[in-house]
Design a protein around this motif. Sequence first.
Motif, short mmCIF file in Angstrom:
data_model
loop_
_atom_site.label_atom_id
_atom_site.label_comp_id
_atom_site.label_asym_id
_atom_site.label_seq_id
_atom_site.Cartn_x
_atom_site.Cartn_y
_atom_site.Cartn_z
N TYR A 14 -8.02 -9.29 -0.89
CA TYR A 14 -6.95 -10.09 -1.47
C TYR A 14 -6.26 -10.91 -0.37
N SER A 21 -2.65 -7.04 -1.78
CA SER A 21 -3.16 -6.90 -0.41
C SER A 21 -2.57 -5.69 0.30
N VAL A 79 -7.57 -13.89 -4.81
CA VAL A 79 -8.66 -13.14 -4.19
C VAL A 79 -9.33 -13.99 -3.13
#
Length: 571
Positions: A14, A21, A79
């Motif tokens: 991410y 993330s 992403v």
Amino acid sequence: MTQAVATQRVVVGYKSNTQESHSDKAAAADASGKGEDVGQRLRFEQRTPTGEVVFDLGAEKPKAEVAKILAEFRSDPSVAFVEPEIIMTSLAAAADPNDTEYRKQWDLFETAGGMNVPGAWQKSTGKGVNVAVIDSGYVKHGDLGANVKGGYDFITSDTTARDGDGRDADPADEGTWGAAADCGTEKNVDSSWHGTHVAGSIAALTGNGKGIAGVAGNAEITPVRALGKCGSGSSFDIAIAMLWSAGIDIDGVPANPNPAEVVNLSLGGESNGCPVYYQRTIDRMVARGTTVVVAAGNSNVDVANATPANCNNVITVASNNREGGRAFYSNFGSKIDISAPGGETRRGTDAPGSITTPANGVLSTVNAGKTTPTGAETYAPMMGTSMAAPHIAGLAALLKSAKPGLTPAQIEETIKKNARDLPGSCTGGCGAGIADAARTIESLGTGTGTDPTTPSPRVFGSTSTLRIPDNAPAVTSTINVTGITGNAPANLKVSVDIDHQWRGDVVIDLVAPDGTVYHLKALASADSAANIKTTYTVDASAEKANGTWTLRLQDQARLITGTLSSWGLTF
């Protein structure tokens, strides 16, 4: 971008400014929603040491279903990348046991296809260098055991591992045998003792009146188990094993007490590009000073389609035969760096699996057991780029022992510049030629030990990750320097590896042991490029070298956080 393959797990990176993330809960929720959209159930499994998230699909899914999952993630702008788990396999073909006489080691001394190793031994034998062999583990062998130190088992699948206890401190090879149906082969597969064979080529005891000689007979071997049943293993397990081998801390695993200067990877899988998490892993290893040697693969195709041989910052090794030509099975292409003896126990026109010329294979240490280990240690010839790579890993150990200050890039360049042309044919690209050990070591001009006119640099580093909070007070990371006489140099090198999607936000200072501050990087709000992976030079000649040096980091703008992966000082 890696293409879809049948797999059970995917890894997602991410972007650093997203909640996923750094929040496992958010990542799990994201995957759950995406799974529903494509009719799949995705379960959060783990976060890798480099920050990516691994999701389990519940069972191996066919290529078409995996493609839908990958597409769903790739359509999300939050992403950075998504890639499937790749099942890696050992890159060798085993043959029957052979005699243990040194004269059969054509790969070391013959002028056509050999590597001219004995000529290097007067100047270096690998002493003081550790080589990690990430492979099937180690089975005890009297011609190697004195050089084997430590090790770890990183196989997480009970089925693949056979020992039933996941990761553990025992790197013993449990055997790679398997039924044809399980291994995807025409016949049942016997245990190869592949990791022990590879280790023997690197560092079998030399001059002990027994068996074979290793390329670097005084080097140490750390066996790291990542391949199990059928000689296969998870690309995720292997990546974690690579980091640990280089001395990078892994959560839940004891620290490696003997980090490797050289890592050998005689394994690979199909991929049309180097997976992002593999490249990040390799870059962290190389930044730490670890030379990574990789087998090119045995599919007779362009190496661009084989991982990790297609990654950057590795030494990718093709295989030559006894006559000095490219072995019929060896991968080729522009990503090949060097060729080394890998042997041919049969020709490409012979029946697959047949052994017509065992003397033309590479002889090394194995066990006599067909499935589990027996008490009978023995030797066997094998062929493959798996056999070529350890010759280069051994040569890297000779170089590092002769001149400890050499960097991975310098080791690669020295090997390539001193290679000789292949006397046989090579189609498709075989790198700089066949490595020549004696010529390579001689080029250092060092005799034994380090060149007294060129002191080797001393490198001190930290690989403890540190989060850089958004628009917040400074955070610090420290390195304790010892054993340096006098002051720091006028060209002190400060290397940093920082992940940050808007690097201009970050201010970096180096603080000397006495509190003196050296400004390395100022705020630059217009610099929107990603990441800070560079080396700064500081005139620190007024500072005492020994003491605690501090790297101070501060994000001075809003919206994006970052992470310090590693930093180092070179004196």
